[in-house]
Design an enzyme around this catalytic site. Structure first.
Site, PDB file in Angstrom:
ATOM      1  CB  CYS A 118      -0.933   0.012   1.212  1.00 55.57           C
ATOM      2  SG  CYS A 118      -0.066   0.180   2.789  1.00 55.57           S
ATOM      3  CG  ASP A 161      12.639  26.035 -34.826  1.00 58.06           C
ATOM      4  OD1 ASP A 161      12.987  27.221 -34.908  1.00 58.06           O
ATOM      5  OD2 ASP A 161      13.202  25.108 -35.442  1.00 58.06           O
TER       6      ASP A 161
END
Length: 745
Positions: free
Chosen positions: A21, A431
């Site tokens: 857990c 770009d």
């Protein structure tokens, strides 16, 4: 005085055994953080691995293993590099899952059988004292044989002063078993809880089997990808061909790849041509044409022709192996949202124990008769129903599936932080060169003067330019070659720096270059001046061609836009994102490219020097935008690093890829929108998981404590609590697996 730089850190990923857990995760991380030389550590419950960054001068692997073992957990052997051994390890885990399922079914079956006897209509025809004695043996087997893993883990945590999920299961089942044992030993004939304890253990085991099975499915995408690697290769040595195991192939070897075969390794084609299906890397289903000199990637499928290739990278250096490492790294990372979960789970289990104790005390003091059984039922139900497992699995399982799904589509996410950050993006900066465009000049138009045939214009220009290494010259020669033109021999070739070339072709003086060059050499350019102005206005570069002192036409050259760029921009805009283009080109050229893409002039940042790109990103950030920068070149690296999210085109420079948060394996710009949509879907899944995990506990812990009893007269059965607890974890993992249906296109 210079400040000494920090020593370089080493990263190590270690498989951990015994975690159940989120409390286990928190505990291991705390112990690792205390170890001298460990800079940081992240433990992932879904992948069951600890990723540690450490100073190798102060601590080594054995020291890290010792810290994990000091926390009360074991470390598995390192993952085998050999694929056969890795398959054996997977088979071992499958065997463990089968054993888990077997124990779950046996424990649940025994518990249900005891429950049927206890609830037999009209009562059983034997005294309850005798029935309780009969139940004692099977209940003891379930408690201490099938439930041994819970007791062992709880005892280990208790030695270190820690409470985990195993502690809750052990406390709950031992309380029910111990109370029932006392009833049986005194022979009172009262109702016992042997059946509940057995069913709880069985259902919790069943839940863990379902979790393990679901986690195995979540991790299966990369394993399936790696299994695409061929096991043999046809090697050409000493004039002969022989099939050899892939691990005997070395860089420099020549391989023959026939139609229908997978490429054995990364390399380049020396002879032949084919169409190669690269969908397993890029997600693009259309095969890519490959010819001499082109790169091919290992595990891609050769669909048509046969070719000979030279091996450049094998084994762990191949593209596929690097992708697998990146995905594994991302799956083992934590998203920032996980910090909230870690803070809650660190206090969760102790809080549950206190709530269970309070419920027991209140029922014992204020509850109706019989008080003790009711108090025990409420306390056990609270201990069993509380589920830190679901909270611990909420984030990592979604990241595991999301990053694997991205890898299938050629989208490589560096870590959970990048995945979370991508969904916050509000502006995307693209770009131009190599990102929006192909990054390779091409002839887009031929404009001959009256009386000059178009093929003749191209033939003379290509012949003169064949001796030049300029990119524009390469574009002209490439077009002539594609059209099958025979280029005549050239004499007296001369390159004119910054202007063009001149040469003698078939006894004629040919000059190729700029309009200024022709004017400076007193050429007659009257017939091409208007054509040159028209080409420049549309963002093209005009290359003039003159023969014997007279201009005979021009070639318009441009860095052509990728076919998918317009659609990519539309998808980004449809997702509610601002789209910007960034380029060092002239404004006219930039606008000529941006306009067909749907980019307004005020969203085009032109004439930007390489060193100014990151400053432009910074300006957008200062205006409140969360910026994703997309680039492929070395000069894009600073802007990629400055952006909130850096996205590198995988065909670009290595430094750009290193500076990015997300890498696109191919050069398809549409993957940027897919990456952002995947991030949004993954984070939506994480939020759903966390809402369920927290909401489940907030709602059902009070119900288990008896909050509904005053209204309904009903107490939650511990067995039902166990079923609800198991289903909560399974529901979180199952919800994460829904991401496998995500479509990137």
């Amino acid at each position: 005085m210079t400040t000494p730089s920090a020593p370089p850190l080493t990263e190590l990923s270690i498989p951990v055994i015994g975690m159940t857990c989120a409390s286990c995760v928190t505990r291991i991380e705390r112990f690792l953080a205390r170890a001298d030389g460990v800079a940081d550590a992240a433990v992932n419950l879904a992948t069951e691995r600890a990723t540690v960054h450490f100073d190798p001068a102060r601590i080594d692997r054995s020291g890290i293993v010792a810290a994990i073992e000091a926390a009360g957990y074991d470390v598995a052997a390192p993952a085998p590099a050999d694929e056969a051994l890795a398959d054996d390890a997977d088979a071992g885990r499958a065997t463990e899952r089968r054993a888990l399922l077997r124990d779950a079914l046996l424990a649940t079956g025994i518990g249900l059988a005891m429950m049927v006897v206890s609830l037999w209509p009209g009562g059983v025809p034997w005294p309850m004292e005798r029935v309780n004695v009969w139940m004692l043996a099977p209940a003891t087997v379930v408690q201490f044989v099938f439930g041994k893993r819970f007791l062992t883990a709880a005892a280990r945590g208790l030695r270190h002063g820690e409470l985990t999920m195993d502690s809750l299961v052990s406390l709950g089942t031992l309380a029910a078993y111990g109370y029932s044992l006392a009833i049986t030993l005194v022979g009172s004939g009262d109702e016992t809880y042997f059946d509940s304890a057995a069913v709880i253990i069985g259902l919790v085991l069943l839940g863990r089997w379902l979790e393990a099975r679901a986690k195995s499915q979540a991790a299966g995408a990369i394993k399936a990808l790696l299994k695409l690697r061929p096991t043999t290769a046809r090697v050409l040595r000493d004039g002969r061909e022989a099939d050899l195991p892939i691990d005997q192939v070395r860089p420099g070897d020549l391989l023959r790849v026939r139609p229908g075969e997978r490429v054995p390794a990364d390399g380049s084609i020396l002879d032949g041509a084919s169409a190669v299906d690269e969908s397993m890397l890029t997600g693009e289903s259309i095969p890519v044409e490959k010819r001499t000199g082109d790169q091919v990637t290992g595990a891609t499928m050769n669909t048509s022709g046969s070719f000979v290739m030279r091996v450049e990278r094998v084994g762990k250096d191949t593209t596929l192996a690097q992708i697998a490492r990146l995905v594994e790294q991302a799956q083992g990372s934590k998203a920032p949202i996980q910090r909230l979960v870690d803070q809650v789970t660190a206090r969760f289990v102790p809080a549950v124990v206190l709530v269970a104790a309070a419920a027991f005390g209140l029922w014992l003091l204020l509850g109706p008769e019989p008080r003790l059984p009711a108090a025990l039922t409420a306390a056990v139900a609270v201990l069993i129903i509380a589920c830190p497992c679901a909270m611990g699995l909420a984030t990592p399982t979604a990241i595991m599936v999301g990053t694997a799904k991205g890898a299938e589509a050629g989208i490589l996410v560096r870590d959970g932080t990048a995945l979370e950050q991508a969904q916050r993006v509000t502006a995307v900066v693209l770009d131009k060169t190599g990102t929006i465009t192909l990054g390779q000049p091409a002839v887009v138009a031929l404009r001959p003067s009256p009386g000059t045939p178009e093929p003749e214009l191209l033939r003379l220009a290509a012949a003169a330019e064949r001796g030049s290494e300029h990119p524009l010259a390469e574009a002209i020669v490439r077009l002539a070659t594609e059209r099958g033109l025979q280029l005549p021999p050239v004499t007296e070739f001369a390159a004119i720096p910054g202007g063009g070339v001149q040469a003698t072709v078939e006894a004629r003086r040919v000059m190729v270059g700029s309009l200024r060059l022709l004017v400076e050499h007193d050429m007659d350019v009257q017939s091409v001046e208007a054509l040159a102005s028209e080409a420049a206005a549309t963002g093209h570069t005009p290359v003039m061609v003159a023969m014997d002192g007279v201009a005979i036409g021009l070639l318009a050259i441009a860095d052509t836009v990728k076919p998918e760029s317009a659609e990519a921009v539309r998808r980004l805009q449809a997702a509610g994102l601002e789209v910007w283009m960034l380029t060092g080109d002239r404004q006219a050229v930039a606008e000529a490219i941006g306009a067909p893409l749907g980019l307004a002039p005020d969203r085009i940042l032109a004439e930007v020097r390489p060193e100014e790109k990151s400053a432009k990103v910074q300006d957008l950030q200062a205006g409140g935008a969360v910026v994703a920068m997309v680039g492929d070149g070395i000069n894009d690296a600073p802007a990629l690093a400055q952006a909130d999210l850096g996205v590198a085109i995988g065909t670009g420079a290595d430094v750009a890829v290193e500076a990015s948060d997300i890498t696109l394996v191919g050069d398809d710009l549409r993957s940027v929108a897919a990456a952002i949509r995947l991030s949004r879907a993954t984070m939506r899944t994480i939020r759903q998981n966390l809402a369920w995990a927290f909401g489940y506990n907030l709602l059902l812990i009070p119900v288990a404590a008896g909050a509904l009893f005053p209204l309904t007269g009903w107490l939650l059965s511990p067995a039902l609590a166990a079923g609800a607890m198991a289903l909560s974890s399974v529901s979180v993992v199952t919800n994460s697996l829904r991401l496998k249906r995500f479509r990137t296109s």
